[in-house]
Enzyme design. Sequence first.
Site, PDB file in Angstrom:
ATOM      1  N   LEU A 263      -5.873  -6.481   1.421  1.00  0.00           N
ATOM      2  CA  LEU A 263      -5.386  -5.123   1.193  1.00  0.00           C
ATOM      3  C   LEU A 263      -3.902  -5.061   1.515  1.00  0.00           C
ATOM      4  O   LEU A 263      -3.501  -5.320   2.647  1.00  0.00           O
ATOM      5  CB  LEU A 263      -6.143  -4.118   2.074  1.00  0.00           C
ATOM      6  CG  LEU A 263      -7.664  -4.086   1.919  1.00  0.00           C
ATOM      7  CD1 LEU A 263      -8.268  -3.081   2.904  1.00  0.00           C
ATOM      8  CD2 LEU A 263      -8.069  -3.741   0.501  1.00  0.00           C
ATOM      9  N   GLU A 264      -3.097  -4.755   0.515  1.00  0.00           N
ATOM     10  CA  GLU A 264      -1.656  -4.557   0.701  1.00  0.00           C
ATOM     11  C   GLU A 264      -1.417  -3.054   0.648  1.00  0.00           C
ATOM     12  O   GLU A 264      -1.415  -2.457  -0.425  1.00  0.00           O
ATOM     13  CB  GLU A 264      -0.873  -5.287  -0.391  1.00  0.00           C
ATOM     14  CG  GLU A 264      -1.115  -6.785  -0.440  1.00  0.00           C
ATOM     15  CD  GLU A 264      -0.599  -7.510   0.789  1.00  0.00           C
ATOM     16  OE1 GLU A 264       0.110  -6.881   1.608  1.00  0.00           O
ATOM     17  OE2 GLU A 264      -0.902  -8.702   0.948  1.00  0.00           O
ATOM     18  N   LEU A 265      -1.234  -2.427   1.807  1.00  0.00           N
ATOM     19  CA  LEU A 265      -1.219  -0.974   1.891  1.00  0.00           C
ATOM     20  C   LEU A 265       0.199  -0.477   2.185  1.00  0.00           C
ATOM     21  O   LEU A 265       1.122  -0.876   1.513  1.00  0.00           O
ATOM     22  CB  LEU A 265      -2.242  -0.528   2.934  1.00  0.00           C
ATOM     23  CG  LEU A 265      -3.666  -1.095   2.679  1.00  0.00           C
ATOM     24  CD1 LEU A 265      -4.628  -0.695   3.782  1.00  0.00           C
ATOM     25  CD2 LEU A 265      -4.193  -0.699   1.319  1.00  0.00           C
TER      26      LEU A 265
END
Length: 475
Positions: free
Chosen positions: A217-219
């Site tokens: 997850l690249e948030l």
Amino acid sequence: MDILADTPIADLAATRERLRAAWQARKPDYTQRRADLIRLRDVFRERGPEMDAAIRGDFGHRSSHENLLSEVMITQAEIDHALARLRRWMRPRGASVGWRFWPARAEIRPEPVGVVGILSPWNYPVNLALVPLVSAIAAGNHVYLKPSEHTPRVARFLRELLAEVFPEDRVAVAIGGPEVGAAFSALPFDHLLFTGSTAVGRKVMAAAAPNLTPVTLELGGKAPALICADYPIEQAAARIASGKWFNAGQTCIGVDYVLVDAARRDELVAALLRQLQQRYGDLVEPRDYTRIINASQYARLSSYLDDARTRGLRIEEPFADSAPREQREAERIFPPALVIEPGMDALVMQHEIFGPILPILSYRTLDEAIARINALDRPLALYPFGHDSAQIEKILTQTLSGGVTVNDTLLHFGAHDLPFGGIGPSGIGAIHGRNGFDTFSKLLPVFYQRSKAGSDMIKPPYRGRIDAMIRWLAK
């Protein structure tokens, strides 16, 4: 523009199964992976003007120079980086078994996992789709990509580009909105990567959980810039301006707020206002200023400034009179704004801004500044400015973020040997370069036993020499 029809939800599983079956039948070897990356690089270069037009169409306007820097340069550099190192990345890596298992040996083999799902966002719609795709292809996987519905022209471009480069059983593209995205997240991928907001990231992770699908997850989050008292204000302002107003602030690692020593707060405000005037003139004809992606995002940003006004906060809007409000809203031109000393309850401090509003906060001591950073969720990026190495080291050791650029902004994203990823609410896992290759690989541990080994002796009855040997080994 012809709008692409949504991919029927019923077709998603069948496409993933087709990709998986083709991968199982013939896993990509070095020759195929290299050929795929070369062809992707060549076709991407040929279709650069088409990409530029698609992005500008979806945003309403974005500078072609920003497209060259953020989409073309980063993507091509990632491909070239992988091509130059692919053979080395694919080699088994030696591993020690320790003296107790001598004369055995061991290695770690990077093996492709199968089908990688990629959910890419709208803010850098080409880079953030193709960079992880490059890593997945380099690692020997097949890919199913779902671009953002907020950039339909780019989604069409990506589907046509990838169809020209890859057979349909190696890379596929799904088109659609939130319903398609939710169903896509629930597919039993061998790995799933999502880039976007923390709120949607939670939903993606929940959808992937029943299949125990590994997720990256690249948030986002509130990335701070912290200016130490010894750092020149003019230089800090120039570099913060680049990290804030590139793409009109629609950057996951963009500067979200600034902490500056109290004595120089107003000096920083004045320096930032000068930077804005130098970069964008009077903003009457903003050729180099990106538009907000859609009306919903524009309204969200407007609500942050409305909240700040209601609270009586000082707001600097150097381009407030550059055009009538109705015209700006119609063209989605959101002028840069500085909000001075907002409290932690203000909307600009409660949410990731993801736009051209910049809060300025002052601090009395470095410990106070660090405490304010640590009071919020761990950010995706941190930007300390200072010449005193001891102060920089203190900031680095007393905070934790996804990545850091010291005395500048954004640039760690473009260093392909550095892992890019967040921590906690700002993300899980990392991509770019070898880190992306490893993310989409199973690092398979293999232990090779010799024909004669001491372990053959370790068996009941545990008496005499065997008892003594075990006790010696366990020391």
